[in-house]
Design a protein around this motif. Structure first.
Motif, short mmCIF file in Angstrom:
data_model
loop_
_atom_site.label_atom_id
_atom_site.label_comp_id
_atom_site.label_asym_id
_atom_site.label_seq_id
_atom_site.Cartn_x
_atom_site.Cartn_y
_atom_site.Cartn_z
N HIS A 60 69.71 -49.55 72.87
CA HIS A 60 69.88 -47.49 72.39
C HIS A 60 69.38 -46.84 71.31
CE1 HIS A 60 70.31 -46.75 76.82
NE2 HIS A 60 71.41 -47.60 76.85
N GLU A 93 69.23 -41.25 74.52
CA GLU A 93 67.88 -42.08 74.93
C GLU A 93 67.07 -40.90 74.80
OE1 GLU A 93 65.51 -45.07 75.32
OE2 GLU A 93 67.43 -45.18 74.82
N SER A 126 79.57 -42.27 76.13
CA SER A 126 79.73 -42.90 77.81
C SER A 126 77.82 -43.04 78.37
CB SER A 126 80.06 -41.49 78.12
OG SER A 126 79.54 -40.29 77.93
N GLU A 127 78.39 -43.35 79.64
CA GLU A 127 76.90 -43.36 79.71
C GLU A 127 75.50 -41.45 79.80
OE1 GLU A 127 76.43 -44.89 84.34
OE2 GLU A 127 77.95 -45.99 83.90
N GLU A 128 76.73 -40.68 80.58
CA GLU A 128 75.63 -39.63 79.77
C GLU A 128 75.25 -39.27 78.17
OE1 GLU A 128 78.38 -39.60 83.52
OE2 GLU A 128 78.96 -40.06 80.94
N MET A 181 75.02 -41.55 76.12
CA MET A 181 73.98 -42.96 76.05
C MET A 181 72.60 -42.46 76.57
SD MET A 181 74.76 -45.98 74.76
CE MET A 181 74.78 -47.35 74.68
N ALA A 182 72.57 -41.94 77.76
CA ALA A 182 71.11 -40.81 78.38
C ALA A 182 71.05 -40.01 77.38
CB ALA A 182 71.82 -40.45 79.28
#
Length: 164
Positions: free
Chosen positions: A4, A139, A131-133, A135-136
């Protein structure tokens, strides 16, 4: 963080000591850091481990965006590591104005290598404790982040040329 991260390498026609200095001294940093057309007002810059930076970027249309750094490693003139965040004017971390899922903390790792009077800066960075959100969101924005740093490095290149 590896998958990332943003990774950029740029060569500057300037000695490593000068390149490191313009990254760590307020009177130089304010002249080139940030998006093209923006101005930077530095309220605090203490480039040492545990020290911090607090500044306000102003867009051409007058919008103010505050940001802060916490320096983790300052090894002149070889390496600079800091955590970057959006903040309020007191230095409290806040959400990015452009995306509510943007990571609160981004680590920036810079290395400076000199050869024949030219300095290669290798920049890598990415979300920390995200958090995953988050990171997304990072990205999805990586191409724009790279484009932004390309413009900032262009300004740095021009500024370095004026300092020699």
């Amino acid at each position: 963080m590896e998958n990332h991260e943003v990774l950029l390498t740029r060569e500057f026609n300037a000695p490593r000591e000068l390149v490191f200095k313009v990254w760590t001294e307020a009177e130089h940093f304010c002249k080139w850091w940030g998006p093209k057309g923006f101005t930077l007002e530095i309220h605090k810059m203490d480039a040492r481990p545990g020290g911090g930076f607090l500044g306000c970027q102003k867009s051409p249309d007058g919008m103010s965006i505050w940001g802060k750094f916490v320096y983790l490693e300052v090894n002149a003139p070889e390496k600079l590591v800091f955590i970057q965040s959006f903040s309020d004017e007191e230095g409290n971390i806040v959400r990015a104005p452009f995306n509510p899922n943007w990571p609160l903390e981004i680590i920036n790792i810079l290395t400076f290598a000199e050869e024949d009077g030219k300095t290669t800066v290798t920049f890598s960075g990415g979300p920390v404790n995200a958090s995953e959100e988050e990171m997304a969101a990072f990205e999805a924005m990586k191409p724009m982040v790279k484009q932004g740093f390309d413009g900032t490095f262009e300004q740095l290149d021009q500024y370095l040329a004026s300092q020699q």
